[in-house]
Design an enzyme around this catalytic site. Sequence first.
Site, PDB file in Angstrom:
ATOM      1  CG  HIS A 123     -11.211  -7.294   6.095  1.00 31.13           C
ATOM      2  ND1 HIS A 123      -9.962  -7.862   7.032  1.00 31.13           N
ATOM      3  CD2 HIS A 123     -10.877  -7.582   4.656  1.00 31.13           C
ATOM      4  CE1 HIS A 123      -9.518  -8.327   6.219  1.00 31.13           C
ATOM      5  NE2 HIS A 123      -9.788  -8.317   4.727  1.00 31.13           N
ATOM      6  CD  GLU A 150      -1.624  -2.476   1.530  1.00 30.75           C
ATOM      7  OE1 GLU A 150      -0.189  -2.526   2.005  1.00 30.75           O
ATOM      8  OE2 GLU A 150      -2.427  -3.417   1.257  1.00 30.75           O
TER       9      GLU A 150
END
Lengths: 371, 326
Positions: free
Chosen positions: B130, B61
């Site tokens: 998540h 990322e």
Amino acid sequence: MSQTAAHEEPELIQLLTPEGELKEHPDYPLDISAEEIRALYRDLVLVRRVDSEAVSLQRQGELGLWASLLGQEAAQIGSARALRPDDMAFPSYREHGVAWCRGIEPKELLGMFRGVTNGGWDPHEYGFHLYTIVIGSQALHATGYAMGIQRDGAVGEDGSAVISYFGDGATSQGDTNESFNFAAVNNAPVVFFCQNNQWAISEPLERQARVPIYKRAAGFGFPGVRVDGNDVLACLAVTRAAMDNARTGQGPTLVEAFTYRMGAHTTNDDPSRYRDAAELDEWKAKDPILRVRNHLELYELADEAFFARIDEEADKVGEMVRTQCRSMADPEPLDIFHEVYAEPNVHIDHQRSEFADYLASFEGAGAEGGR
Amino acid sequence: MGTNLTIGKAINAGLRASMEHDPKVLVMGEDVGRLGGVFRVTDGLHKDFGADRVIDTPLAESGIVGTAIGMAMRGYRPVVEIQFDGFFFPAANQTFTQLAKMRRRSAGKLSMPVVMRIPYGGGIGAVEHHSESPEAYFQHTAGLRVVSVANPEDAYWMIQQAVRSDDPVIFLEPKRRYYEKAEVDTGVSIDAVTPMGAARIARPGTDCTLLAYGPMIKTALQAAEADVDHSIEVIDVRSLSPIDYATITESVKRTGRLVVAHEATLTGGPGAEIAARVTEECFYHLESPVIRVAAFDTPYPQSRLEEHYLPDLDRVLDGVDRAFAY
């Protein structure tokens, strides 16, 4: 994009062929009894059963998600059976086979994927850290733990070592590369065990690496080896040697276990969108369990009764997994506030008390939340 | 020209329109190419625009955001996807120390037209990392614009507005609402659409203002319907940085009450900032303190507890009741 070298014909360490024949390797002599091989076979079969039951339980709505280890059983069992009780393993989130070998009951893993716990087992009790989902984070934890072992003076023949598990995708992360470097400059007693299962969700190895993963180690200044990740004996021998090197002060090793994710990334994934079914067929011929069975039959180290007994045990394990999963109760609502801080915290105390009052306000008003 | 779209499909259509409009627009991220993203928000773009414009990145990322910065310097307009809210954090350094500050550091010589799309929020029964709502971190960072969409119409237009912005935009997508469907008028000119930074009155009312954004808008509208004793005005704030205080204070001065609801944790959350500002600007109009309905100050819990953790219809109504208790 040009063809990459990441897939170049691997210099693969293999001790057991797909047909079940033993091969010798000068650097990795393996003295193993028939009984030990049968025990490995049992591990492989039972872990695959736990995994397939979990996939079914997810389909039935009993689990929110499951990350299947199908195809990676040998890499996990072989490496984990090379560990000593005092060694420490830092898993990713697919290491159900390693968990099995470290004595973690399947229900602990199921609880996490069911959503009743975020882990919760004591990492020190099992020598097995909690599952880590943010990719690559645990490689640094493993290295730091290993640096602690050095400072404890626990390096030596009777010392401890650390193993960090991660996948091919994780080798792209900064944390993973930083852990390689920290381990190298500190000569830390850690083994990096990369299960290269060829796919990071939909992205093939070519999107992560231009050179074979094991070759990364050389640039950091420690050895890297590529082992047949579907060969439980080779994984055992190579990991044992790497752990012994780490343990005795010879520093880190990167082990690339060359394997294949035979299932989906998780039960939410649909690999038919991005990969060819023929690839799976090719890897089925190299199945990690089949080759041990072939070996046991070829060398007459096990009879039909043995295989029947293992299958029967697998059925029992399957039954146990189903029962344990279905009987797992949801946590109490106020569990939300548990174990956020070591010391009492006014925010948490206040919010817990307010929420308890709020929940109590529904009592006698019919079903909770029945406004 | 009306099209019935889900929020996910509306973002997809908006991305497609942006890529057709400007060849400098790129899509980058993990699994955004052939797979079309884990939520299929980039579905079909790889096929139609090719691998040079729809980039399956390595799994990193920080790398995604860092290279997007370089692409932006070279004149491109990258739309990066962070696969899940909890996976933003490895990219925090590039976002906070570089992306947000580049314009200021270069005395305006460099613009950072980067959009960071993040599926965020809970309620989908997921495993750890998540289900998070990290908007306060972004809102707290000068140099970033922060928006969240609550319906297909906004999803379709705001992603295009975000792409055209010369500032970095954190584009928060309410993942549990991806499949909510509505009619989208795709025929109007983008210049005629409400600006991305403006709040919207989602439901008019007279007794209390209920402010939310993203996934909580649906809950807020349900709460307004459910409260038959009061007339609740629902504001979809849409932009968390900057915040359209003109619309909010105009509403609160009429209703005299404000309840702010969000999935982010309470302390230091967006509601705290809005409460402080509204108290300053509407002090003599307020009939009650500003009430916040938020997630508890704990890590996001295991999914079997999320229905208790996330502010739901009852918790929002409880907040409204508290506002009327004064």
